[in-house]
Write a protein that holds these residues in place. Structure first.
Motif, mmCIF file in Angstrom:
data_model
loop_
_atom_site.group_PDB
_atom_site.id
_atom_site.type_symbol
_atom_site.label_atom_id
_atom_site.label_comp_id
_atom_site.label_asym_id
_atom_site.label_seq_id
_atom_site.Cartn_x
_atom_site.Cartn_y
_atom_site.Cartn_z
ATOM 1 N N ARG A 123 0.829 -1.210 0.000
ATOM 2 C CA ARG A 123 0.000 0.000 0.000
ATOM 3 C C ARG A 123 0.862 1.258 0.000
ATOM 4 N N ARG A 124 1.867 1.292 0.877
ATOM 5 C CA ARG A 124 2.700 2.491 0.964
ATOM 6 C C ARG A 124 3.490 2.715 -0.328
ATOM 7 N N LEU A 125 3.954 1.635 -0.934
ATOM 8 C CA LEU A 125 4.748 1.737 -2.158
ATOM 9 C C LEU A 125 3.885 1.965 -3.393
ATOM 10 N N GLY A 126 2.587 1.796 -3.249
ATOM 11 C CA GLY A 126 1.687 2.010 -4.374
ATOM 12 C C GLY A 126 1.872 1.017 -5.493
ATOM 13 N N THR A 127 2.110 -0.239 -5.124
ATOM 14 C CA THR A 127 2.352 -1.271 -6.127
ATOM 15 C C THR A 127 1.617 -2.547 -5.750
ATOM 16 N N ASP A 128 1.493 -3.469 -6.688
ATOM 17 C CA ASP A 128 0.838 -4.739 -6.381
ATOM 18 C C ASP A 128 1.832 -5.893 -6.290
ATOM 19 N N TYR A 129 3.129 -5.588 -6.382
ATOM 20 C CA TYR A 129 4.136 -6.633 -6.170
ATOM 21 C C TYR A 129 5.449 -5.990 -5.742
ATOM 22 N N ILE A 130 6.226 -6.743 -5.001
ATOM 23 C CA ILE A 130 7.566 -6.334 -4.560
ATOM 24 C C ILE A 130 8.562 -7.273 -5.220
ATOM 25 N N ASP A 131 9.563 -6.724 -5.862
ATOM 26 C CA ASP A 131 10.536 -7.558 -6.576
ATOM 27 C C ASP A 131 11.394 -8.385 -5.621
ATOM 28 N N LEU A 132 11.824 -7.763 -4.532
ATOM 29 C CA LEU A 132 12.689 -8.444 -3.562
ATOM 30 C C LEU A 132 12.237 -8.087 -2.155
ATOM 31 N N TYR A 133 11.758 -9.080 -1.421
ATOM 32 C CA TYR A 133 11.259 -8.869 -0.059
ATOM 33 C C TYR A 133 12.254 -9.504 0.903
ATOM 34 N N GLN A 134 12.815 -8.700 1.820
ATOM 35 C CA GLN A 134 13.935 -9.162 2.633
ATOM 36 C C GLN A 134 13.604 -9.195 4.125
ATOM 37 N N PHE A 135 14.003 -10.266 4.750
ATOM 38 C CA PHE A 135 13.855 -10.431 6.191
ATOM 39 C C PHE A 135 14.885 -9.534 6.865
ATOM 40 N N HIS A 136 14.433 -8.662 7.774
ATOM 41 C CA HIS A 136 15.283 -7.612 8.320
ATOM 42 C C HIS A 136 15.938 -7.987 9.653
ATOM 43 N N LEU A 137 15.482 -9.054 10.293
ATOM 44 C CA LEU A 137 16.009 -9.412 11.617
ATOM 45 C C LEU A 137 17.259 -10.268 11.445
ATOM 46 N N GLY A 138 18.407 -9.598 11.414
ATOM 47 C CA GLY A 138 19.652 -10.267 11.059
ATOM 48 C C GLY A 138 20.116 -11.342 12.009
ATOM 49 N N ASP A 139 19.698 -11.285 13.286
ATOM 50 C CA ASP A 139 20.139 -12.282 14.269
ATOM 51 C C ASP A 139 18.992 -13.196 14.696
ATOM 52 N N TYR A 140 17.964 -13.315 13.882
ATOM 53 C CA TYR A 140 16.806 -14.153 14.202
ATOM 54 C C TYR A 140 17.258 -15.598 14.427
ATOM 55 N N PRO A 141 16.662 -16.298 15.402
ATOM 56 C CA PRO A 141 17.090 -17.669 15.704
ATOM 57 C C PRO A 141 17.088 -18.580 14.474
ATOM 58 N N ILE A 142 18.185 -19.264 14.282
ATOM 59 C CA ILE A 142 18.352 -20.109 13.105
ATOM 60 C C ILE A 142 17.301 -21.211 13.051
ATOM 61 N N VAL A 156 5.263 -15.581 -2.629
ATOM 62 C CA VAL A 156 5.658 -15.728 -4.032
ATOM 63 C C VAL A 156 4.521 -16.376 -4.810
ATOM 64 N N THR A 157 3.972 -17.447 -4.261
ATOM 65 C CA THR A 157 2.866 -18.153 -4.922
ATOM 66 C C THR A 157 1.662 -17.234 -5.124
ATOM 67 N N GLU A 158 1.437 -16.360 -4.155
ATOM 68 C CA GLU A 158 0.298 -15.432 -4.234
ATOM 69 C C GLU A 158 0.559 -14.263 -5.180
ATOM 70 N N GLY A 159 1.797 -14.122 -5.649
ATOM 71 C CA GLY A 159 2.131 -13.035 -6.566
ATOM 72 C C GLY A 159 2.398 -11.708 -5.883
ATOM 73 N N LYS A 160 2.484 -11.717 -4.554
ATOM 74 C CA LYS A 160 2.737 -10.467 -3.822
ATOM 75 C C LYS A 160 4.220 -10.068 -3.898
ATOM 76 N N ILE A 161 5.091 -11.060 -3.947
ATOM 77 C CA ILE A 161 6.522 -10.805 -4.088
ATOM 78 C C ILE A 161 7.068 -11.713 -5.185
ATOM 79 N N ARG A 162 8.167 -11.306 -5.798
ATOM 80 C CA ARG A 162 8.777 -12.134 -6.843
ATOM 81 C C ARG A 162 9.886 -13.019 -6.269
ATOM 82 N N PHE A 163 10.731 -12.421 -5.423
ATOM 83 C CA PHE A 163 11.839 -13.148 -4.811
ATOM 84 C C PHE A 163 12.053 -12.607 -3.404
ATOM 85 N N PHE A 164 12.892 -13.293 -2.632
ATOM 86 C CA PHE A 164 13.152 -12.836 -1.272
ATOM 87 C C PHE A 164 14.613 -13.054 -0.893
ATOM 88 N N GLY A 165 14.972 -12.491 0.267
ATOM 89 C CA GLY A 165 16.333 -12.623 0.774
ATOM 90 C C GLY A 165 16.368 -12.317 2.255
#
Length: 332
Positions: A123-142, A156-165
């Motif tokens: 909504r904030r970006l004004g788009t219907d998909y995000i090319d790269l969606y990234q997890f921001h919690l760098g020390d999250y439990p493995i 990804v399956t829902e078409g909301k994001i294309r790829f992640f990291g």
């Protein structure tokens, strides 16, 4: 135009991106009241700078949903109206902020939260998909990371994001995400002061993009800041002295050790007519062909200077060797 591939996604992007942390404006830690932003911003200048980047051939734009408590995403969304197809858009999730109070309130990586955070970013970006969606919690439990991957694959399956990291500085976490089909990038600290050969190895082996935050060491590698005089905004995170990871500045003053190293390598970085910033970006490109630095920006002037680095390209092997030798001497 100097370009690179965004990991195994196959998406071709400019070898240089822009990072949207600074254009988010002020936001603060709920508990301490201390700043997480880079001070006051001019949204019109931010939008003009984004347009300048696009016009210069820079189409990779990175931000996060907590930058300015969502304000960075809103500004980028405004800038991309009518130009969304010209941009490869990356954002992050995991840190919780209140957009009205501008306070950081914690973190969340539950399935429900990730889904809602994605919708809010769209909504904030004004788009219907995000090319790269990234997890921001760098020390999250493995041991909990696979649950996050599963939700991202659903998106990804829902078409909301294309790829992640994952935005993380640890290789064991990066390896977990690398096992998933639609993981295409790892974002990590990387610059001439902070090398990370192990993370580059993970990215190269797994065909992942190495997205480099802090490529200019929070501005230190521009040479603009005095070693003695504090000229930063009181709402600038670089004024803080209570964050272990804030190594480039303390109390608004650049690290004496790093400024000493910069003096020793300045001549090599600026050879061939480069500015310091352009030389620092050239060093990153020369380290690996998977690197994509994302320097922050607040002005058209900054974007223009950084964009010119694309014309120079990477440093030579000889220049890289000279820098390695000079830094080894300062470490001795």
């Amino acid at each position: 135009m100097f370009k690179r591939t965004l990991g195994r996604s196959g998406i071709e992007v400019s070898a240089l991106g822009i990072g949207g942390w600074a254009i988010g404006g002020p936001w603060f830690d709920e508990e301490t009241g201390k700043p997480f932003g880079w001070g006051e911003v001019d949204d019109r200048e931010s939008i003009a700078a984004i347009h300048c980047a696009l016009d210069s051939g820079i189409q990779f734009i990175d931000t996060s949903d907590n930058s300015g408590a969502g304000h960075s995403e809103r500004v980028i969304g405004q800038a991309l109206k009518g130009r969304r197809n010209q941009a490869v858009l990356a954002t992050k999730f995991g840190y919780v902020t209140n957009e009205e109070t501008k306070l950081a309130t914690g973190s969340n990586a539950s399935r429900e939260y990730i889904k809602s955070a994605c919708e809010a970013s769209l909504r904030r970006l004004g788009t219907d998909y995000i090319d790269l969606y990234q997890f921001h919690l760098g020390d999250y439990p493995i041991d909990l990371a696979q649950e996050v991957v599963d939700v991202l694959e659903e998106l990804v399956t829902e078409g909301k994001i294309r790829f992640f990291g994952w935005s993380t500085d640890t290789t064991d976490r990066a390896e977990i995400f690398a096992e998933s089909k639609h993981c295409t990038a790892i974002q990590h600290d990387f610059n001439v002061f902070i090398d990370n050969d192990a993370m580059l190895d993970v990215c190269e082996r797994n065909r992942l993009a190495s997205i480099n935050r802090g490529p200019l060491a929070m501005g230190l590698l521009t040479g603009k800041y005095s070693e003695i005089v504090n000229v930063l905004d009181s709402k600038d995170i670089r004024q803080r002295n209570d964050l272990d990871w804030l190594t480039y500045f303390k109390d608004g003053v650049p690290s004496p050790k790093l400024t000493g190293q910069l003096r020793s390598i300045r001549e090599v970085l600026t050879s061939g007519g480069r500015s310091l910033a352009q030389g620092a970006l050239a060093w990153i490109w020369a380290r690996s062909d998977v690197t994509i630095p994302i320097p922050g920006f607040r002005t058209v002037k900054q974007v223009t200077e950084n964009a010119k680095a694309l014309e120079f390209g990477p440093l030579t092997d000889a220049q890289m060797g000279d820098i390695a030798e000079l830094l080894a001497v300062t470490e001795a």
